[in-house]
Design a protein around this motif. Structure first.
Motif, PDB file in Angstrom:
ATOM      1  N   PRO A   1     -47.454  12.346  23.337  1.00 12.20           N
ATOM      2  CA  PRO A   1     -46.016  12.151  23.550  1.00 12.20           C
ATOM      3  C   PRO A   1     -45.354  13.361  24.207  1.00 12.20           C
ATOM      4  N   TYR A   2     -45.968  14.546  24.095  1.00 11.40           N
ATOM      5  CA  TYR A   2     -45.320  15.745  24.638  1.00 11.40           C
ATOM      6  C   TYR A   2     -45.393  15.768  26.160  1.00 11.40           C
TER       7      TYR A   2
ATOM      8  N   ALA B   1     -42.704  13.543  27.160  1.00 10.03           N
ATOM      9  CA  ALA B   1     -41.416  14.229  27.009  1.00 10.03           C
ATOM     10  C   ALA B   1     -41.173  15.155  28.201  1.00 10.03           C
ATOM     11  N   LEU B   2     -42.229  15.791  28.688  1.00 14.07           N
ATOM     12  CA  LEU B   2     -42.076  16.677  29.847  1.00 14.07           C
ATOM     13  C   LEU B   2     -41.658  15.879  31.074  1.00 14.07           C
TER      14      LEU B   2
ATOM     15  N   GLU C   1     -40.110  13.032  31.131  1.00 16.52           N
ATOM     16  CA  GLU C   1     -38.738  12.552  30.936  1.00 16.52           C
ATOM     17  C   GLU C   1     -37.732  13.687  31.059  1.00 16.52           C
ATOM     18  N   THR C   2     -38.112  14.866  30.645  1.00 16.16           N
ATOM     19  CA  THR C   2     -37.218  16.021  30.818  1.00 16.16           C
ATOM     20  C   THR C   2     -36.931  16.236  32.303  1.00 16.16           C
TER      21      THR C   2
ATOM     22  N   VAL D   1     -32.297  21.293  30.089  1.00 15.39           N
ATOM     23  CA  VAL D   1     -32.742  20.207  30.966  1.00 15.39           C
ATOM     24  C   VAL D   1     -32.205  20.439  32.390  1.00 15.39           C
TER      25      VAL D   1
ATOM     26  N   ARG E   1     -34.675  20.936  35.667  1.00 10.40           N
ATOM     27  CA  ARG E   1     -34.626  20.081  36.850  1.00 10.40           C
ATOM     28  C   ARG E   1     -34.276  20.866  38.108  1.00 10.40           C
TER      29      ARG E   1
ATOM     30  N   VAL F   1     -39.432  24.608  31.929  1.00 12.38           N
ATOM     31  CA  VAL F   1     -38.785  24.051  30.740  1.00 12.38           C
ATOM     32  C   VAL F   1     -38.697  25.178  29.713  1.00 12.38           C
TER      33      VAL F   1
ATOM     34  N   MET G   1     -41.956  20.343  22.988  1.00 17.70           N
ATOM     35  CA  MET G   1     -41.545  19.133  23.681  1.00 17.70           C
ATOM     36  C   MET G   1     -41.059  18.058  22.722  1.00 17.70           C
ATOM     37  N   SER G   2     -41.437  18.154  21.441  1.00 18.60           N
ATOM     38  CA  SER G   2     -40.922  17.155  20.492  1.00 18.60           C
ATOM     39  C   SER G   2     -39.402  17.279  20.388  1.00 18.60           C
TER      40      SER G   2
ATOM     41  N   TYR H   1     -37.437  18.298  22.852  1.00 16.64           N
ATOM     42  CA  TYR H   1     -36.907  17.700  24.085  1.00 16.64           C
ATOM     43  C   TYR H   1     -36.962  16.175  23.999  1.00 16.64           C
ATOM     44  N   SER H   2     -38.051  15.687  23.426  1.00 17.23           N
ATOM     45  CA  SER H   2     -38.188  14.243  23.196  1.00 17.23           C
ATOM     46  C   SER H   2     -36.994  13.718  22.414  1.00 17.23           C
TER      47      SER H   2
ATOM     48  N   MET I   1     -33.874  13.842  24.609  1.00 17.30           N
ATOM     49  CA  MET I   1     -33.848  12.803  25.641  1.00 17.30           C
ATOM     50  C   MET I   1     -33.549  11.434  25.019  1.00 17.30           C
TER      51      MET I   1
END
Lengths: 454, 454
Positions: A169-170, A173-174, A176-177, B372, B376, B381, B421-422, B424-425, B428
């Protein structure tokens, strides 16, 4: 204690051209064939999938292809990447060999993949494309294209192999970030995906299936193109910035490598480090040993057949001549997702046939052992894929020790393993086992290769 | 498009000394007190916990403390770290300000923490120490000391806050890959841990408890010393290599920062970037704005009391004068574990009292929004902790836009977020919420501060 460790190139010395090895080959690679007619494809056949600039790069025979300035400008965020002398690893091994690694893990996505993602996103943007579909296995490629899409304002849709989607999932997540959309593959969004789900609603997916889905989306939507993270000529071309930088950096270090090593899944990071050195040789320079290291569970170069085959499971792609395990071959679930692909880049395969490169295959437990040894000496925890190259380098360094030879070894450390710590966890807990492929499955997959009479 | 982005220093220009701000302060910081006698502690009082060289650094008033060559030699694996001009972020914000970030995420552990971990491990090795105990919350410090231990042959035992131990298995895997041992805290291995488990067998742990356990192990075992990843003078000292490099790199860039920004938990990465610039000012240079950015859920600098307090929950540490929320204060569970500490470094607190630095507090959702936006635009990140500094920089850049001022902003990007990333998950998915602290709990914690009559 004061010997120089890192060799940085000034931004002004970052390569301005990609190196196209096709210009220097003694024989051209076999043509790509249309799956229906079995005749060579032309640029128009590929136009639904790629912008014309990338198609022209795919078939180019020019030695130098200019890197557009906006692409170089993005590269400046992390390139030129460092070349590092592995003093501490040499000492731990007690080898007289000198070991250098080119470190691509400094990119924002943590691997070499942005080198081509940025270029592909830019050419798509220039062609007015607003959406790109792609696939990802381990997630390195998907996150790199997501990053590139964010910079160039392109929507990115990633078909992520379901087992990876669920287990990593990470990585999702990256992606999606960076603003990309992820879909577990097989999905209900394509005919290819629906056909597979109809037979098995819990199918774990594969890279070949995800490619079929991403290609289908691009082929059936006028506003969408497709992008691939390895295998194709233009992708390998984009990675040659790695080796070109390394040549300059080794000159700074006052060394000339006897051996150049990269891991191989689709072949792009290997090509990136190796092709520029091979080019020197093909233009009259000295011969070096160039070694591709592949996983023993998916050994296309050492155990595959050199034949025309499809790049995907649903047989939507053109036919390319390559070392293949068969497009229906399902590699066992070892922890180097980036190397779990049935085929090998046609250019890398061609070089192997020409005897210009060597190939060797290793199982995963010995690769992780090498990775842990590397981490404890050099600090960086390599990606599971890169551990294959690490083991290749250590193997050669230990041979040098046995033979009392002070050879210079260069390898590509293609990415860090910070997203892959679950596999290190399993290794540290003694739960990682080697995963040989099934010989009868390989035989069956190879028996199903498409018949092509050249 | 061709403006320089990264500024690399040659290894030969890596600082040879740490900068000790105590030498330039208008008033010395208040003394550290013995918790029993309430009298200033002497070096011997600290000897059970630290090797004498580190104790002497803790109380040193010398402006320059030499960095041992073996420590600099390890630093060469990733230092000097890059200074990057955030051209793309500036463009996205439409600000006339120039934004630079010093990127510490290039270290093998992914943050600034190895800068002191390597130094501490080396001084322990020189003193003949074979084992070090420490604590970790988010895992950045534990993995950094584990890495340092691997290089210098020292056994590292890490008490990891239980909730982090359970929720962040990948950080633990990183520590174990480097060869360290991890124990969930509270544990059954110490009196401090057993006392807490007796009351609540499912206690989620806290940094204060983990410190108590690690200190107890060092205090009760002759062969073991203790190491702390922030707060103490010698730890902040080791981080000053960051700001010293940045001064040289900004000279290369031809700019002089008007504003210097860092996030603050214990205070070490902030001190690392800020103290060398403050030193220039204290020795007669121009005044700059120096801004500490802290989490609104654990706001020691903006809402804490400047008072003597313990560093841990079980009250095993000496008393230091600092901005504190009280040693019994439990911060809410926001996603920047490295900033969830009740106290602030005594030196940073002292500077705040002297009016030499500013402080501001932000909630986590706006910090992630900034992170975020940064990802981008710039690719990297950031770690959740570093997002506080990112937001601080964006806030100032937007003020510059509103005021039409072209100020130069420098911030410390202390680490990457690949292990986070969790969070960030969750962001998001819209599941991240702001987590204010409980006012009544703060009041209670502050009412329990030890009484010290100076």
């Amino acid at each position: 204690m004061t010997a120089q460790t890192k060799f940085f190139l000034d931004e002004s010395r970052m390569p301005k051209h990609w190196y196209n090895i096709v210009a220097d080959l003694p024989a051209p690679p076999p043509p790509v064939l249309h799956p229906g007619t079995k005749q060579p494809v032309g640029p128009d056949d590929l136009a639904p999938l790629f912008p014309m600039e990338l198609i022209m790069q795919e078939v180019s025979a020019e030695r130098e292809v200019p890197i557009p300035e906006p692409v170089r400008d993005v590269f400046r965020l992390w390139r030129p990447s460092p070349l590092v002398r592995a003093h501490r690893l040499e000492k731990v091994l007690g080898t007289p060999a000198k070991i250098y690694y080119k470190y691509e893990g400094v990119s924002p996505a943590g691997s070499h993949k942005p080198n081509t993602a940025i270029a592909q996103a830019w050419y798509n943007q220039q062609a007015g494309i607003k959406k790109i579909s792609t696939e990802t296995g381990a997630g390195q490629w998907g996150s790199s294209l997501a990053f590139a899409g964010a910079l160039f304002g392109i929507e990115v849709k990633v078909f992520q192999v379901r087992i990876s989607y669920d287990q990593k999932p990470y990585r999702r997540a990256l992606m999606e970030t960076y603003g990309a959309t992820c879909v577990a593959s097989p999905s209900n969004e394509t005919n290819s995906g629906r056909a597979i789900l109809a037979k098995d609603p819990n199918h774990p997916g594969s890279l070949g299936i995800a490619i079929s889905e991403a290609v289908e989306v691009a082929a059936t939507n006028d506003d969408t193109k497709y992008a691939l993270g390895s295998v194709l000529n233009h992708v390998l071309l984009h990675q040659t910035i790695i080796g070109q930088e390394a040549i300059q950096q080794l000159e700074m270090a006052g060394d000339d490598p006897d051996i150049v090593i990269g891991c191989t899944g689709g072949g792009s990071n290997f090509a990136g480090i190796a092709f520029p050195f091979l080019g020197l040789q093909l233009r009259g320079g000295r011969k070096r040993r160039i070694i591709a290291v592949e996983p023993a569970g998916c050994p296309s170069l050492t155990r595959g057949k050199y034949a025309y085959d499809f790049g995907d499971t649903a047989h939507l792609t053109p036919l390319t001549k390559m070392h293949t395990l068969g497009s229906t071959f399902t590699p066992p679930g070892f922890h180097a997702g980036g190397l779990r692909y049935h085929g090998m880049a046609p250019l890398v395969s061609h070089l192997k046939e020409l005897g210009l490169i060597e190939a060797v295959a290793f199982h995963q437990t010995q690769c992780f052992q090498a990775g842990v040894q590397f981490a404890r000496a050099e600090g960086i925890v390599p990606a599971p894929e890169a551990n294959h190259a690490v083991l290749g380098a250590i193997t050669e360094a230990m041979r040098c020790k046995a033979e009392g030879r002070s050879e210079v070894i260069l390898f590509n450390l293609s990415g860090h393993g910070h997203f892959d710590m679950s596999s290190y966890s399993a290794y540290m807990a003694g739960k990682l086992i080697d995963m040989p492929y099934d010989e009868s499955e390989l035989a069956m997959a190879l028996s199903g290769l498409p018949s092509v009479t050249a």
